[in-house]
Scaffold this active site. Structure first.
Site: not given
Ligand code: F6R
Ligand code: MG
Ligand code: MG
Length: 365
Positions: A12, A227, A230
């Site tokens: 990604d 983090y 995933k």
């Molecule tokens: C799951 C994913 C999204 C983000 C969510 C919050 O793998 O990447 O669900 O975790 O959109 O993203 P932020 O914290 O960047 O606003």
């Molecule tokens: Mg992403």
């Molecule tokens: Mg992804």
């Protein structure tokens, strides 16, 4: 004939809007970069996406873990990161944990599934690619495909498959590996792979050594120590002629299962098989989904792809997944929709707990 290697390497490197899908410009650039290598480093290639992940499917004769192939994938993802940054795509470059290549793209962010094999007279290969979930998501399906006679009739009827398969399982926490033979070790295998956040099937072989399946097992958050979404795994499965048929490989995907991932990598959600046109994450950043491209591999050439889940036969599982999604979403921030606390360690929840730690006072008995 030299052996053929299929390498599926994904990352990604930025998406739009938010984490929902990759931008066509990224796919176009990646396709061009790989096409340029065909006839040289590569025999054939195909670029697609599942949700916000760019998937590089490559064939060559250089074996698995080849530094030049990994460097090519690394360079593609670095170039795409640049384009993603220029467009201010969301999470531009998020899976590229380092900007200097070090010999193998594993451990640097991207997910890798590779297998090398001597081509049979005709070699059907299925490539599964998922978004918003973790590598252990394949465990259930691999067990059903290679060890469950109620799924795979060849285990009972086909003498070349009748002796069973060998599963290699990796422990992602203690970094160790174990092999189980089925059917004799089936219960022991299930004792581990029923816990997919920690134990992950890395590969499956027929007992005569023929490779049947390979998965990506990179745990991004553990590599990064923070983090970063995933891992969104990939898997390669060979089919037919003494291996489970294409239909038996697809059959378990008609069962709605629940996997870890979805919003913020912090929720359980249904794992929905979809055609390429639906490989975009929307509701609550999901639900987690999986696509499958089918090929005949012929002297390293990828004959295909066929979009295997683009079929009304999977409508019912999709509808059940939507029902499960409704049910789980109703629970909001409560477990078991939200992951258990030990799995939440790899999310942003510990940062919230840090902010609150001084407000706790000891209980006096
Ligand atoms: C799951 C994913 C999204 C983000 C969510 C919050 O793998 O990447 O669900 O975790 O959109 O993203 P932020 O914290 O960047 O606003
Ligand atoms: Mg992403
Ligand atoms: Mg992804």
């Amino acid at each position: 004939m030299p052996k053929t290697t299929v390498s599926v390497i994904k990352a990604d490197v930025g998406s739009f809007p938010g984490h929902s899908r990759t931008h066509p410009k990224l796919l176009e650039r990646a396709s061009k970069m790989l096409k340029k290598e065909e006839g040289g480093l590569l025999i054939d290639s195909f670029v697609t996406h599942c949700g916000d992940d760019v998937e590089l499917i490559m064939t060559h004769n250089r074996g698995i873990d080849n530094a030049e192939i990994h460097e090519l994938a690394f360079n593609v993802f670095m170039e795409l990161t640049q384009i993603a940054k220029e467009m201010k795509l969301y999470g531009a470059g998020q899976d590229m944990l380092s900007d200097a290549f070090s010999g193998n793209v594993k451990g640097m962010g991207p997910g890798v599934a590779e297998m090398e094999f001597e081509e049979r007279g005709s070699d059907p290969v299925l490539i599964f690619m998922a978004d918003k979930t973790e590598p252990g998501a394949w465990n259930f399906y691999l067990y059903k495909i290679f060890a469950d006679p109620f799924n795979t009739s060849g285990l009972v009827i086909d003498p070349t498959m009748h002796t069973g398969f060998v599963f290699e399982v990796h422990d992602l926490i203690d970094k160790r590996m174990i092999r189980f033979s089925t059917p004799e070790d089936s219960y022991s295998l299930l004792a581990y792979i029923g816990a997919p956040s920690r134990y992950v099937v890395k590969g499956v072989w027929r007992k005569d050594g023929i490779i049947a399946a390979a998965t990506s097992t990179q745990r991004l958050n553990m590599l990064a120590g923070r983090y970063v979404g995933k891992d969104d795994p990939v898997m390669i499965v060979r089919a037919q002629s003494g291996l489970p048929s294409v239909g038996c490989v697809l059959e378990p995907f008609s069962i709605p299962t629940i996997v870890a991932g979805w919003m913020r990598g912090s929720h359980h959600g249904p794992f929905m098989p979809v055609g390429l046109c639906d490989a975009n994450c929307t509701r609550f950043d999901g639900p987690p989904r999986v696509i499958c491209l089918g090929y005949q591999v012929s002297n390293g050439k990828l004959i295909g792809p066929a979009d295997m889940f683009d079929d009304v036969a999977f409508d019912r599982v999709r509808s059940k997944c939507n029902e499960l999604a409704d049910m789980l979403r109703d629970m909001g921030p409560f477990e078991p929709h939200r992951l258990s606390l030990d799995e939440m360690e790899y999310t942003t929840l510990p940062d919230v707990e840090k902010q609150l730690k001084d407000r706790w006072v000891p209980l006096v008995e």
